[in-house]
Structures are given as C-alpha cells and as structure tokens.
Write an enzyme that holds these catalytic residues in place. Structure first.
Site, mmCIF file in Angstrom:
data_model
loop_
_atom_site.group_PDB
_atom_site.id
_atom_site.type_symbol
_atom_site.label_atom_id
_atom_site.label_comp_id
_atom_site.label_asym_id
_atom_site.label_seq_id
_atom_site.Cartn_x
_atom_site.Cartn_y
_atom_site.Cartn_z
ATOM 1 N N LYS A 104 0.834 -1.205 0.000
ATOM 2 C CA LYS A 104 0.000 0.000 0.000
ATOM 3 C C LYS A 104 0.871 1.259 0.000
ATOM 4 C CE LYS A 104 -3.954 -1.768 2.712
ATOM 5 N NZ LYS A 104 -5.031 -2.104 1.823
ATOM 6 N N ARG A 156 -6.657 -7.934 -9.969
ATOM 7 C CA ARG A 156 -7.336 -9.194 -10.307
ATOM 8 C C ARG A 156 -8.788 -8.888 -10.622
ATOM 9 N NH1 ARG A 156 -10.357 -8.971 -5.681
ATOM 10 N NH2 ARG A 156 -9.226 -8.349 -3.814
HETATM 11 P P1 ADP Z 1 -7.926 -3.679 2.913
HETATM 12 O O1 ADP Z 1 -6.969 -3.741 1.760
HETATM 13 O O2 ADP Z 1 -7.350 -4.235 4.163
HETATM 14 O O3 ADP Z 1 -9.280 -4.216 2.591
HETATM 15 P P2 ADP Z 1 -8.575 -0.909 2.363
HETATM 16 O O4 ADP Z 1 -7.499 0.083 2.347
HETATM 17 O O5 ADP Z 1 -9.085 -1.404 1.047
HETATM 18 O O6 ADP Z 1 -8.104 -2.140 3.261
HETATM 19 O O7 ADP Z 1 -9.790 -0.369 3.211
HETATM 20 C C1 ADP Z 1 -10.894 -1.197 3.524
HETATM 21 C C2 ADP Z 1 -12.069 -0.357 4.005
HETATM 22 O O8 ADP Z 1 -11.699 0.406 5.155
HETATM 23 C C3 ADP Z 1 -12.576 0.673 3.019
HETATM 24 O O9 ADP Z 1 -13.490 0.116 2.112
HETATM 25 C C4 ADP Z 1 -13.219 1.682 3.942
HETATM 26 O O10 ADP Z 1 -14.482 1.216 4.379
HETATM 27 C C5 ADP Z 1 -12.326 1.678 5.152
HETATM 28 N N1 ADP Z 1 -11.295 2.735 5.062
HETATM 29 C C6 ADP Z 1 -10.087 2.633 4.469
HETATM 30 N N2 ADP Z 1 -9.407 3.789 4.554
HETATM 31 C C7 ADP Z 1 -10.176 4.649 5.234
HETATM 32 C C8 ADP Z 1 -10.033 6.024 5.676
HETATM 33 N N3 ADP Z 1 -8.917 6.723 5.426
HETATM 34 N N4 ADP Z 1 -11.034 6.594 6.357
HETATM 35 C C9 ADP Z 1 -12.166 5.890 6.628
HETATM 36 N N5 ADP Z 1 -12.370 4.630 6.276
HETATM 37 C C10 ADP Z 1 -11.401 3.988 5.574
#
Ligand code: ADP
Length: 676
Positions: A116, A292
């Site tokens: 990330k 993917r």
């Molecule tokens: P992972 O890869 O572990 O699934 P993500 O970065 O895709 O993590 O984030 C998963 C979820 O977490 C997002 O869909 C959102 O709901 C929440 N989220 C992520 N970043 C933020 C943020 N900066 N503020 C609020 N919610 C967040």
C-alpha cells in the site's frame, strides 16, 4: 486464443470462469483439494487434477502443484480467480518461467500495487489524489505519532502489506496512538510477515467507490464505470451496486480518468480495480488497486452487457480491447448481495454443514447480455449445490445474488423478491439480514457510507421474534400432508380398498376430532390445536381459533387461515420443520408422540442415505427375503464406499434408487417389511 486453460481456484469464481470458457470453446482444467473432490467446480470443468489437502496452504496456495497440474494437462494459461494465488507475484513469475500465460497483470504491476505504501508513492507521482497521511519508510513510533498529530485525529493505521481489513486500527486521540500502533504492527507481522504501517486521515461517513479498469498489451486502457461498495461489515463488502447512486457524469469521468492514470502508472494489463474512498461531498482519494478480477465484477457486467472474463482471456492472449472508451454504455442498475453461510446475530460467525435443502429464485447462471440491451433480471453465481458441504476450510459463501433493473428502485424491488425466494436449510445464512439491509431506510434512500450497518444496528439486528401463527399453520399443514400421503399409500396397498379406515380425507367415526400438534422453537413450545368439524377444520394457536385449510399448488403450500390467504414452503427433515414464510426461515422441531412412545424405529425399516452420494450397487430386489445385517445397497460418497445393511429380518418392499443415481442426504433408498 487459448485451447485449454487451468483455473487455479474453487467455488463460484472457478465455475464463473469455466462458464465463459465453455461459451468460447476453451477447455478447462480444475484443481481440487481433498475437501473438494465432489465440488461443483470439479464437475463443471472438462478435467480436474487433485493438488493436495483440504487446508488452502496444502492445495490452492501451492504454486508448484498448480503449475505442475497445468503442465501435465497441457493447459496454456492459468486463470487465478480472486483470493488464493491471484495477487501473488511469485506465482505470476512461476507461470512465466514454466511457459504458461498468467491471466492477470504483469509481475511488476502486482509488485507495485502489492504494498500500500509503495503504491501510494507511485500514485503521488501520477497525480492520483491520496488521503492526507504518511506512507514513508520511517517507522519509529515517536515519528509516526508526530505525523498522526499533524494529520489530526481520528487517524487510521493500516498495514502497508495489508488486505482484508487486517491490521487496520482507528485512533481517536493522541493518547491512544502508541497502543493502537503496537497492535496494528503485531497483526501486520502475523498476517503478512511485515510490520510496516502507514497512516491516513480517517474520513467520517466515507463511501467506498471503485472503478473497474481494463488495459491491453497495445497501450489501450479504459474504465468500465464505477461500483459502490459502501455497505460493509468489519470492512468486508456485503452489498455492491453499479452505478454509484448520486454519481454525476463529470465525477464519473474524473474518477475514471484517475483510475486509468493509476493503472498506466504501473504498466497495467488485464482487469483491475482502483478503489477510492469518497467523502459525502464527492471528493475522492486513491486507496489501493486490486490486480485481479473482483468478487463484485458481475454488477459491472450487468450494466455494460460485457463479459469481463472473456475480455481477460482475449487480453491475455494478446488481442486488443474489443471496445473503445466512447463505445461503452451504462445501462440500468445492478445490485449484488453476498449470500453467506454465517450467523449475523452471532457476529457473522461462519456456519458449516451440509446444504440439505437449497431453492433459489429463477435465475440465469452467468450469461453474456448483449451490449446495451436488458440482461436477465436475476443472475446467481454459485459454487455449491444442494447436498454440498460448506466446510470450515474456505470462504463460507453460498452464492452471489445479482439483480438488474432499469433503475435503482426496480433493482431493489427485484432483490427483495429474489431474497424472499432464496431458501436454505442445513446451515445458518445471512438471507434475512440481507433483506433487512436492502429494505432499510438508509439503503433504500441511498444514504450510503461505510458505517451504515453499525449506525443502524438496532433496526438491522432486531430481537428474536415469536414465530407467526401462519408459520405454525404451515408446519401443521406440511405434517398433515405427509400423513395423508402415507395413508393414501397404505390405502392403495391394502387388500380392502373400501375400508373407511384407509380413507385420507379426515373421516372419523363421530365426525368430530381434535388433535394437538406440538412444535418447539428453541426453548419455546407452541401448541397447535387442529379440529376437524365434519365439513371444515379450525386451527387454534396462541389463544385464537381460526378456520384452516391448505392445498399444495405451484410448488408452494397455499394456506387459508381465518380470512387471510398466504403461502409458504416447508422442508421436512426428520422431525425438523423448516418453514419459509414471508422471506423468513423458521426452524421448528415437531414433538412426535409416537416416536416418544416407541423410542426406536420399530420393525418398518427406513433405509436412508447417510450423506449425499451415488448408488454404486443394488444388492436387493423387491420381494426378496433378507436377514438382519445383509448388505442391501452400496453408495459412494466423498470417494468412500458406504454399505447400507438390513436393520432386521424381513422382505424388501421397494427399491427406490438404481445404480448410478445421485441421492441426497437422508433420502430413503429402499423400504423393508420386517418379519413378524
Ligand atoms: P484492505 O486492503 O485491508 O481491505 P482498504 O485500504 O481497502 O483495506 O480499506 C478497507 C475499508 O476500510 C474501506 O473500504 C473503507 O471502508 C475503510 N477505510 C479505508 N481507509 C479509510 C479512511 N482513510 N477513512 C475511513 N475509512 C477507511
């Protein structure tokens, strides 16, 4: 194009990929673990190779075994599906070394998006908007704390190598930072073997909006619009839809172009998804890119009329993208619900077991709609069938239920209808929860954000409700219906067809007859009192006596209770009555007075299948005399043979299955008249 590919996955996505291959005339090779020998994905592929033990690390995550299976079967390419090896750069590299095409992006693109933090640095250079935060290499706790103070609380800690919500911690104030950091690092280390973290401003009431992108090897890259996946529980998607409610043309283009820029920055090829987090005002920031096919890709297929797996195959074979950006059309609205074997009332704990009964709304399996025309209103992507097992080894998804409507309101109505027709017994499911969610005020009015489920917790998780009178009446009707069928059979078999004792119309000597049926729902006993009053019947439950009648029509029990007519379905499994009524599932235990008295099966031998399987030998014949312990039928299930033997001396009354026939768990295989 390829002649034969291997699908390095299982469940619904393996079946989904195989469906497109079949349509395109490409042969498929499945791989399977010990637990999946009888799985649907093995049945739908042309060939299958066993690759190891039930645990994913012993099979579906084994790079060597998967590559070896492809080599041995002459597959030219490997589709990894999602999860398992799909975003594993070592696997993509191993495919290349073995001369196999990996149906996915180049190794470098997987690597670039795998971290990330590194991905964010790349995106920064490509001018893709990022959430304010810190994603650098410096990891000293004091330094990170200072960064968090500067960003301003609440902040979100994420594992740099993360995924699946693991390691994520919301920090509300400076005082909580150190403890949250330590806990995030611990989880990051144990889940990903890498304890590096990044910091982001924690957005309040954000939406999760992602863009489907596609790129080919000839420098073309486009976006297939957006999906809104805001409805989540513990950062896991529950409902997905396309397009995103409230999206303007202008913002769609801005997000689409940002996603294309993100993909191009890493030299992307194939299908990918760029995930954004969006504020209620529409401002959006890059979160990550999934390299993917996504679980929720069907909603995009529904609104574009395209087959994304076909595009993946074409691109991997070196063909250019079939359409240009300006040729893409967005048509209607699609919703996807993930139907899971889990218990929403117990923190969504997975539920394992056999799918003893599975009925679904009328639907198509995957089918390509024509670009721009209406697709089928309901699509089900499933990797399990009735009789299959939801095992503890893999994701407990039963199916993806996808609906399409001309607009969101129509899609929503179709989703509710479809959920009401989805009936499962054998495992707990989230179906009733999904229905409450779809029907809830915030979802219905598209007041979406990632905290929707939490915020509306009370409405979405109501206290257990008492079983309605109609559900008890349906159970009673199912019970009576079974008794009548049995009586009718005895009547037909009897030597005196005119004996009134063999009639099945409720006839009784004095014309009036009363009977109490007892059903237990958890710890509560319900008495249902049936009265036959010559020309009609009544049913008394919870202190109310109502006229009662039923008939079986169009696969459902049609019920008249008082002045209301309704319908429902009942699946009877021994003494367990699964009542499906108004989209709810009630599990009732019938208190059988005869079973209580007898305490055992008695002389009438009921010979049932101990598990789903296939009959491989029938050793008995109708009218044949048998002695206790004599083998009667041999079944094969889970690659093992099971012999069904006579429980007592007697005569074979009927043989109900023949060699080669598939039987469900609990199905009666033959009947035996025990000797006097
Ligand atoms: P992972 O890869 O572990 O699934 P993500 O970065 O895709 O993590 O984030 C998963 C979820 O977490 C997002 O869909 C959102 O709901 C929440 N989220 C992520 N970043 C933020 C943020 N900066 N503020 C609020 N919610 C967040």
């Amino acid at each position: 194009m390829f002649d034969k590919i291997l699908i390095a996955n299982r469940g619904e996505i393996a079946c989904r990929v195989a469906a497109t291959c079949r349509r395109l005339g490409i042969k498929t090779v499945a791989v399977y673990s010990d637990a999946d020998a009888q799985a649907k994905h093995v049945a739908v592929c042309d060939e299958a190779v066993h690759i190891g033990g039930a645990a994913a690390r012993d099979s579906y995550l084994r790079v060597d075994a998967v590559i070896d299976a492809a080599r041995r079967t002459g597959a030219q390419a490997i589709h990894p599906g999602y999860g398992f090896l799909s975003e594993n750069e070592a696997f993509a590299a191993a495919c290349a070394s073995a001369g196999l095409v990996f149906i996915g992006p180049p190794v470098e693109a997987i690597r670039a998006m795998g971290s990330k933090s590194a991905a964010k640095s790349l995106m920064e250079h490509a001018n893709v908007p990022l959430v304010p935060g810190y994603h650098g290499a410096e990891q000293a706790p004091e330094f990170l704390q200072a960064q968090a103070d500067e960003i301003g609380y609440p902040v979100l800690l994420k594992a740099s190598a993360g995924g699946g919500g693991k390691g994520m911690r919301v920090v509300e104030s400076a005082a909580d930072f150190k403890a949250a950091l330590a806990s995030c690092q611990r989880e990051a280390q144990s889940s990903f073997g890498d304890d590096r973290v990044l910091l982001e401003k924690y957005l309040t009431r954000p939406r999760h909006i992602e863009i489907q992108v596609f790129a080919d090897m000839h420098g073309n890259c486009l976006y297939l619009f957006e999906r809104d996946c805001s409805v989540q529980r513990r950062h896991q998607k529950v409902l997905e839809e396309a397009p995103a409610p409230g999206m303007t043309e202008q913002r769609r283009r801005a997000m689409g172009e940002a996603a294309v820029a993100a993909a191009q920055a890493v030299g992307y090829v194939g299908a990918g998804t760029v995930e954004f987090i969006a504020n209620q005002d529409g401002s959006f920031y890059f979160m990550e890119m999934n390299t993917r096919l996504q679980v929720e890709h069907p909603v995009t297929e529904m609104i574009t009329g395209l087959d994304l797996v076909e595009w993946q195959l074409r691109v991997a074979a070196g063909a250019p993208l079939p359409l240009r950006q300006e040729e893409l059309r967005l048509h209607g609205h699609a919703l996807e619900a993930r139907v899971y074997a889990e218990n929403p009332d117990n923190n969504f704990l997975p539920s394992t077991g056999t799918l003893k009964y599975l009925r679904t709304p009328a639907a198509v399996a995957f089918e390509r709609g024509a670009h721009g025309s209406d697709p089928a209103p309901v699509r089900i992507d499933a990797g399990v069938r009735e009789g299959d097992t939801i095992s503890p080894f893999y994701d407990p998804m039963i199916a993806k239920l996808i609906v399409w409507g001309r607009d969101r309101a129509e899609a929503l109505a179709r989703m509710r209808q479809a959920l009401a027709k989805y009936r499962v017994a054998g495992v707990a499911t989230n179906i009733a929860f999904l229905d409450r969610l779809v029907a809830s005020e915030p979802f219905a009015t598209a007041d979406l954000d990632t905290g929707l489920i939490e915020r509306h917790h009370d409405a979405l998780f109501p206290a257990a409700q008492p079983v309605p009178a109609a559900a008890l009446a349906l159970a009673a009707a199912a019970l009576l219906e079974r008794e009548q069928i049995r009586q009718r059979k005895q009547y037909l078999d009897s030597t005196d067809p005119h004996s009134p004792w063999h009639q099945h119309n409720g006839w009784r000597l004095n014309g009036h007859y009363e009977r109490t049926l007892q059903f237990d729902q958890d710890d509560t006993r319900h008495d249902v009192v049936l009265a036959y009053l010559g020309d009609h019947s009544t049913l008394a439950v919870a202190g109310r006596t109502l006229p009662f009648a039923y008939r079986h029509e169009q696969g459902a029990l049609q019920l008249t209770l008082g002045d209301t007519r309704t319908q429902g379905h009942v699946h009877v499994d021994g003494a367990t009555y699964h009542v499906f009524y108004e989209g709810r599932h009630w599990t009732l235990q019938w208190h059988d007075p005869l079973a209580q008295q007898a305490g055992h099966e008695g002389g009438e031998g009921k010979l049932t299948a101990p598990m789903p399987g296939k009959v491989i030998a029938v050793l008995a014949e109708k009218g044949g005399k048998v002695t206790k312990g004599m083998p009667l039928i041999v079944m094969e299930a889970m690659k093992m043979e099971h012999t069904i033997s006579a429980p007592a001396d007697g005569e074979i009354d009927e043989v109900l299955y023949g060699v080669g026939e598939q039987v469900q768990e609990g199905a009666q295989l033959l009947s035996l008249k025990a000797a006097e």
